[in-house]
Design a protein around this motif. Structure first.
Motif, PDB file in Angstrom:
ATOM      1  N   CYS A 278       0.835  -1.203   0.000  1.00 57.44           N
ATOM      2  CA  CYS A 278       0.000   0.000   0.000  1.00 57.44           C
ATOM      3  C   CYS A 278       0.870   1.254   0.000  1.00 57.44           C
ATOM      4  O   CYS A 278       1.904   1.315   0.676  1.00 57.44           O
ATOM      5  CB  CYS A 278      -0.899   0.034   1.241  1.00 57.44           C
ATOM      6  SG  CYS A 278      -2.229  -1.166   1.228  1.00 57.44           S
ATOM      7  N   LYS A 279       0.397   2.269  -0.735  1.00 55.36           N
ATOM      8  CA  LYS A 279       1.104   3.545  -0.746  1.00 55.36           C
ATOM      9  C   LYS A 279       1.046   4.171   0.641  1.00 55.36           C
ATOM     10  O   LYS A 279       0.041   4.074   1.336  1.00 55.36           O
ATOM     11  CB  LYS A 279       0.478   4.492  -1.768  1.00 55.36           C
ATOM     12  CG  LYS A 279       0.751   4.083  -3.184  1.00 55.36           C
ATOM     13  CD  LYS A 279       0.173   5.081  -4.167  1.00 55.36           C
ATOM     14  CE  LYS A 279       0.478   4.599  -5.571  1.00 55.36           C
ATOM     15  NZ  LYS A 279       0.050   5.530  -6.589  1.00 55.36           N
ATOM     16  N   LYS A 280       2.112   4.796   1.004  1.00 56.97           N
ATOM     17  CA  LYS A 280       2.248   5.514   2.276  1.00 56.97           C
ATOM     18  C   LYS A 280       2.067   4.615   3.493  1.00 56.97           C
ATOM     19  O   LYS A 280       1.628   5.067   4.546  1.00 56.97           O
ATOM     20  CB  LYS A 280       1.299   6.707   2.327  1.00 56.97           C
ATOM     21  CG  LYS A 280       1.605   7.749   1.268  1.00 56.97           C
ATOM     22  CD  LYS A 280       0.691   8.945   1.401  1.00 56.97           C
ATOM     23  CE  LYS A 280       1.027   9.949   0.306  1.00 56.97           C
ATOM     24  NZ  LYS A 280       0.175  11.123   0.356  1.00 56.97           N
ATOM     25  N   PHE A 281       2.399   3.335   3.358  1.00 60.44           N
ATOM     26  CA  PHE A 281       2.435   2.427   4.510  1.00 60.44           C
ATOM     27  C   PHE A 281       3.875   2.003   4.718  1.00 60.44           C
ATOM     28  O   PHE A 281       4.522   1.518   3.801  1.00 60.44           O
ATOM     29  CB  PHE A 281       1.576   1.178   4.295  1.00 60.44           C
ATOM     30  CG  PHE A 281       1.734   0.168   5.410  1.00 60.44           C
ATOM     31  CD1 PHE A 281       1.014   0.310   6.578  1.00 60.44           C
ATOM     32  CD2 PHE A 281       2.625  -0.893   5.300  1.00 60.44           C
ATOM     33  CE1 PHE A 281       1.161  -0.602   7.621  1.00 60.44           C
ATOM     34  CE2 PHE A 281       2.781  -1.802   6.332  1.00 60.44           C
ATOM     35  CZ  PHE A 281       2.047  -1.654   7.499  1.00 60.44           C
ATOM     36  N   SER A 282       4.371   2.203   5.923  1.00 61.39           N
ATOM     37  CA  SER A 282       5.718   1.759   6.259  1.00 61.39           C
ATOM     38  C   SER A 282       5.846   1.661   7.768  1.00 61.39           C
ATOM     39  O   SER A 282       5.781   2.674   8.472  1.00 61.39           O
ATOM     40  CB  SER A 282       6.773   2.729   5.712  1.00 61.39           C
ATOM     41  OG  SER A 282       8.064   2.370   6.176  1.00 61.39           O
ATOM     42  N   ILE A 283       6.022   0.461   8.241  1.00 59.73           N
ATOM     43  CA  ILE A 283       6.239   0.268   9.676  1.00 59.73           C
ATOM     44  C   ILE A 283       7.535   0.949  10.085  1.00 59.73           C
ATOM     45  O   ILE A 283       7.614   1.613  11.109  1.00 59.73           O
ATOM     46  CB  ILE A 283       6.271  -1.229  10.029  1.00 59.73           C
ATOM     47  CG1 ILE A 283       4.897  -1.859   9.783  1.00 59.73           C
ATOM     48  CG2 ILE A 283       6.708  -1.433  11.474  1.00 59.73           C
ATOM     49  CD1 ILE A 283       4.853  -3.358   9.943  1.00 59.73           C
ATOM     50  N   LYS A 284       8.558   0.811   9.253  1.00 55.70           N
ATOM     51  CA  LYS A 284       9.888   1.366   9.564  1.00 55.70           C
ATOM     52  C   LYS A 284       9.859   2.882   9.690  1.00 55.70           C
ATOM     53  O   LYS A 284      10.597   3.454  10.476  1.00 55.70           O
ATOM     54  CB  LYS A 284      10.884   0.947   8.492  1.00 55.70           C
ATOM     55  CG  LYS A 284      11.103  -0.537   8.420  1.00 55.70           C
ATOM     56  CD  LYS A 284      11.909  -0.909   7.196  1.00 55.70           C
ATOM     57  CE  LYS A 284      11.809  -2.404   6.965  1.00 55.70           C
ATOM     58  NZ  LYS A 284      12.262  -2.809   5.648  1.00 55.70           N
ATOM     59  N   ASP A 285       9.004   3.541   8.905  1.00 57.25           N
ATOM     60  CA  ASP A 285       8.915   4.999   8.941  1.00 57.25           C
ATOM     61  C   ASP A 285       7.752   5.497   9.793  1.00 57.25           C
ATOM     62  O   ASP A 285       7.493   6.698   9.847  1.00 57.25           O
ATOM     63  CB  ASP A 285       8.779   5.552   7.516  1.00 57.25           C
ATOM     64  CG  ASP A 285      10.008   5.264   6.671  1.00 57.25           C
ATOM     65  OD1 ASP A 285      11.131   5.236   7.211  1.00 57.25           O
ATOM     66  OD2 ASP A 285       9.843   5.054   5.447  1.00 57.25           O
ATOM     67  N   GLY A 286       7.002   4.598  10.404  1.00 56.96           N
ATOM     68  CA  GLY A 286       5.877   4.984  11.244  1.00 56.96           C
ATOM     69  C   GLY A 286       4.699   5.519  10.461  1.00 56.96           C
ATOM     70  O   GLY A 286       3.956   6.370  10.952  1.00 56.96           O
ATOM     71  N   LEU A 287       4.522   5.025   9.241  1.00 59.87           N
ATOM     72  CA  LEU A 287       3.437   5.499   8.388  1.00 59.87           C
ATOM     73  C   LEU A 287       2.316   4.467   8.301  1.00 59.87           C
ATOM     74  O   LEU A 287       2.510   3.371   7.783  1.00 59.87           O
ATOM     75  CB  LEU A 287       3.965   5.782   6.982  1.00 59.87           C
ATOM     76  CG  LEU A 287       5.059   6.836   6.858  1.00 59.87           C
ATOM     77  CD1 LEU A 287       5.588   6.890   5.436  1.00 59.87           C
ATOM     78  CD2 LEU A 287       4.558   8.198   7.306  1.00 59.87           C
ATOM     79  N   CYS A 288       1.153   4.825   8.822  1.00 58.09           N
ATOM     80  CA  CYS A 288      -0.001   3.930   8.803  1.00 58.09           C
ATOM     81  C   CYS A 288      -1.241   4.754   9.124  1.00 58.09           C
ATOM     82  O   CYS A 288      -1.206   5.598  10.016  1.00 58.09           O
ATOM     83  CB  CYS A 288       0.197   2.822   9.844  1.00 58.09           C
ATOM     84  SG  CYS A 288      -1.117   1.605   9.904  1.00 58.09           S
ATOM     85  N   ASN A 289      -2.313   4.518   8.367  1.00 61.95           N
ATOM     86  CA  ASN A 289      -3.565   5.217   8.654  1.00 61.95           C
ATOM     87  C   ASN A 289      -4.682   4.188   8.840  1.00 61.95           C
ATOM     88  O   ASN A 289      -4.433   2.984   8.800  1.00 61.95           O
ATOM     89  CB  ASN A 289      -3.882   6.243   7.559  1.00 61.95           C
ATOM     90  CG  ASN A 289      -3.996   5.612   6.180  1.00 61.95           C
ATOM     91  OD1 ASN A 289      -4.512   4.499   6.023  1.00 61.95           O
ATOM     92  ND2 ASN A 289      -3.522   6.329   5.161  1.00 61.95           N
ATOM     93  N   LYS A 290      -5.907   4.677   9.015  1.00 64.60           N
ATOM     94  CA  LYS A 290      -7.037   3.773   9.256  1.00 64.60           C
ATOM     95  C   LYS A 290      -7.280   2.829   8.087  1.00 64.60           C
ATOM     96  O   LYS A 290      -7.636   1.676   8.282  1.00 64.60           O
ATOM     97  CB  LYS A 290      -8.308   4.578   9.555  1.00 64.60           C
ATOM     98  CG  LYS A 290      -8.278   5.277  10.894  1.00 64.60           C
ATOM     99  CD  LYS A 290      -9.529   6.084  11.147  1.00 64.60           C
ATOM    100  CE  LYS A 290      -9.412   6.830  12.464  1.00 64.60           C
ATOM    101  NZ  LYS A 290     -10.573   7.659  12.723  1.00 64.60           N
ATOM    102  N   PHE A 291      -7.085   3.324   6.858  1.00 64.91           N
ATOM    103  CA  PHE A 291      -7.238   2.459   5.694  1.00 64.91           C
ATOM    104  C   PHE A 291      -6.258   1.290   5.763  1.00 64.91           C
ATOM    105  O   PHE A 291      -6.628   0.146   5.506  1.00 64.91           O
ATOM    106  CB  PHE A 291      -7.025   3.231   4.386  1.00 64.91           C
ATOM    107  CG  PHE A 291      -6.927   2.322   3.184  1.00 64.91           C
ATOM    108  CD1 PHE A 291      -8.075   1.793   2.611  1.00 64.91           C
ATOM    109  CD2 PHE A 291      -5.686   1.955   2.659  1.00 64.91           C
ATOM    110  CE1 PHE A 291      -7.990   0.929   1.528  1.00 64.91           C
ATOM    111  CE2 PHE A 291      -5.593   1.097   1.578  1.00 64.91           C
ATOM    112  CZ  PHE A 291      -6.744   0.573   1.012  1.00 64.91           C
TER     113      PHE A 291
END
Length: 182
Positions: free
Chosen positions: A94-107
């Motif tokens: 998924c775009k803009k998903f990264s555990i390493k960078d702390g990127l995660c939203n509700k979607f």
């Protein structure tokens, strides 16, 4: 495209070994069915490194468990672990998903939960069908085993795997803005 480099191969090897070793830890709950914490590890590695690592970790790790245990390799169940890892790792794409960078939203969270649950359900339906058709297992036994396997794996995935993934995201989000002072 699928990127297979040295890091990916090493990650698969380490992850499969961990999954294989943790495959011996579980709480028996039914015929050949256990509540296994290894599923949480599968979810974490799959979300961190993607569907290729997830599939390979599950498949090779489960095969390793079966080989060491000495009961023979049950290919339907080996494949089911791979299928679960593959589906749990789809969120990595998924775009803009990264555990390493702390990127995660509700979607992303919803997508992880939905694809993970689809993977769990499909995996065990496949394993049961394989056991009935190829291994000659009784259908009634497989119905019970699959229902218990879906239920227990869902508990571990939703109760341990997903919260741990979200914990890693939160921890990495906090560390995103760190600066080195001289």
């Amino acid at each position: 495209m699928i990127k297979i480099d040295t890091k990916t191969i090493v990650t698969i090897g380490v992850a499969a070994a961990l999954y294989g070793a943790l495959g011996f830890v579980g709480i028996p709950i039914g015929p050949n069915t256990q509540l296994k914490p290894a599923i949480a590890l599968l979810a974490i590695f799959s979300a961190l490194f993607g569907p290729l690592v997830g599939f390979s970790m599950g498949f090779l790790g489960h095969m390793l468990t079966d080989m060491i245990a000495g009961w023979g390799i049950w290919w339907g169940w080996v494949a089911s672990s791979g299928i679960m890892g593959l589906f749990m790792g789809l969120v990595f794409k998924c775009k803009k998903f990264s555990i390493k960078d702390g990127l995660c939203n509700k979607f992303h969270v919803s997508y992880l939960v939905i694809t993970g649950m689809i993977g769990i359900i499909l995996a065990f339906i496949f394993a049961a069908g394989f056991d009935v058709v190829v291994m000659g297992e009784p259908l009634d036994k497989m119905k019970i085993q699959v229902a218990l396997a879906i239920f227990t794996n869902a508990i571990v995935f939703l109760g341990v795997g997903v919260p741990t993934i979200l914990g890693f995201v939160r921890a990495n989000k906090k560390n995103n803005g760190l600066k080195i002072e001289e």
